[in-house]
Design a protein around this motif. Sequence first.
Motif, PDB file in Angstrom:
ATOM      1  N   LYS A 152       0.833  -1.202   0.000  1.00 11.55           N
ATOM      2  CA  LYS A 152       0.000   0.000   0.000  1.00 11.55           C
ATOM      3  C   LYS A 152       0.870   1.255   0.000  1.00 11.55           C
ATOM      4  O   LYS A 152       0.616   2.190  -0.756  1.00 11.55           O
ATOM      5  CB  LYS A 152      -0.925  -0.020   1.225  1.00 11.55           C
ATOM      6  CG  LYS A 152      -1.985   1.039   1.223  1.00 11.55           C
ATOM      7  CD  LYS A 152      -3.009   0.797   2.315  1.00 11.55           C
ATOM      8  CE  LYS A 152      -2.407   1.029   3.672  1.00 11.55           C
ATOM      9  NZ  LYS A 152      -3.379   1.005   4.763  1.00 11.55           N
ATOM     10  N   ASP A 153       1.911   1.260   0.833  1.00  9.48           N
ATOM     11  CA  ASP A 153       2.812   2.409   0.892  1.00  9.48           C
ATOM     12  C   ASP A 153       3.543   2.600  -0.439  1.00  9.48           C
ATOM     13  O   ASP A 153       3.719   3.720  -0.898  1.00  9.48           O
ATOM     14  CB  ASP A 153       3.822   2.259   2.027  1.00  9.48           C
ATOM     15  CG  ASP A 153       3.182   2.445   3.395  1.00  9.48           C
ATOM     16  OD1 ASP A 153       2.047   2.951   3.468  1.00  9.48           O
ATOM     17  OD2 ASP A 153       3.828   2.067   4.393  1.00  9.48           O
ATOM     18  N   LEU A 154       3.965   1.528  -1.056  1.00  9.21           N
ATOM     19  CA  LEU A 154       4.639   1.624  -2.347  1.00  9.21           C
ATOM     20  C   LEU A 154       3.687   2.167  -3.409  1.00  9.21           C
ATOM     21  O   LEU A 154       4.082   2.967  -4.241  1.00  9.21           O
ATOM     22  CB  LEU A 154       5.189   0.266  -2.781  1.00  9.21           C
ATOM     23  CG  LEU A 154       6.417  -0.227  -2.041  1.00  9.21           C
ATOM     24  CD1 LEU A 154       6.761  -1.644  -2.482  1.00  9.21           C
ATOM     25  CD2 LEU A 154       7.593   0.700  -2.257  1.00  9.21           C
ATOM     26  N   GLY A 155       2.431   1.747  -3.349  1.00  7.79           N
ATOM     27  CA  GLY A 155       1.437   2.238  -4.301  1.00  7.79           C
ATOM     28  C   GLY A 155       1.220   3.721  -4.155  1.00  7.79           C
ATOM     29  O   GLY A 155       1.110   4.454  -5.141  1.00  7.79           O
ATOM     30  N   LEU A 156       1.181   4.210  -2.913  1.00  6.09           N
ATOM     31  CA  LEU A 156       1.007   5.647  -2.684  1.00  6.09           C
ATOM     32  C   LEU A 156       2.212   6.420  -3.170  1.00  6.09           C
ATOM     33  O   LEU A 156       2.081   7.474  -3.780  1.00  6.09           O
ATOM     34  CB  LEU A 156       0.779   5.915  -1.191  1.00  6.09           C
ATOM     35  CG  LEU A 156      -0.535   5.412  -0.610  1.00  6.09           C
ATOM     36  CD1 LEU A 156      -0.549   5.587   0.899  1.00  6.09           C
ATOM     37  CD2 LEU A 156      -1.712   6.140  -1.233  1.00  6.09           C
TER      38      LEU A 156
END
Length: 140
Positions: free
Chosen positions: A124-128
């Motif tokens: 999720k953090d990488l996607g953001l």
Amino acid sequence: MKPKTIKTLYWIFTTLFLLAMLGDAYGGITMQQAGKDSLARLGYPMYLLVIMGSAKIAGVMAIAQTRYRIIKEWAYSGFTISFIGAFLSWFAIGAGAAMLIPPTVMLIVMFFTYYLWKKYEQVKDLGLTNTKLAGNAGVA
């Protein structure tokens, strides 16, 4: 694994784990006979049932929430200490595998949910981050 698969697995296993902990908490708070028998055999005071039951309810709420990561981390730590303490308590009095296996299994299930949570948070953090970078580069 795809992010959606990780998220789905996380919520399935976490829900099962949290339901098990709620059941255990209910048994402690209502001072069910099985809990009383276990504490008597271990030599712990009966009021520990209510304390641990209340702590498990707080831990369930902390793991179920999605806003405060540090609170979730503390809840996972608390459950880890609880399961290791249960294992060591039964081991110390020479209980057989029948009493040593349940806390071990729950510890493994809990670690699996923790792993999935961390994996999902990472994705999720990488996607953001990728979205922000793409937006800054002018890519739609």
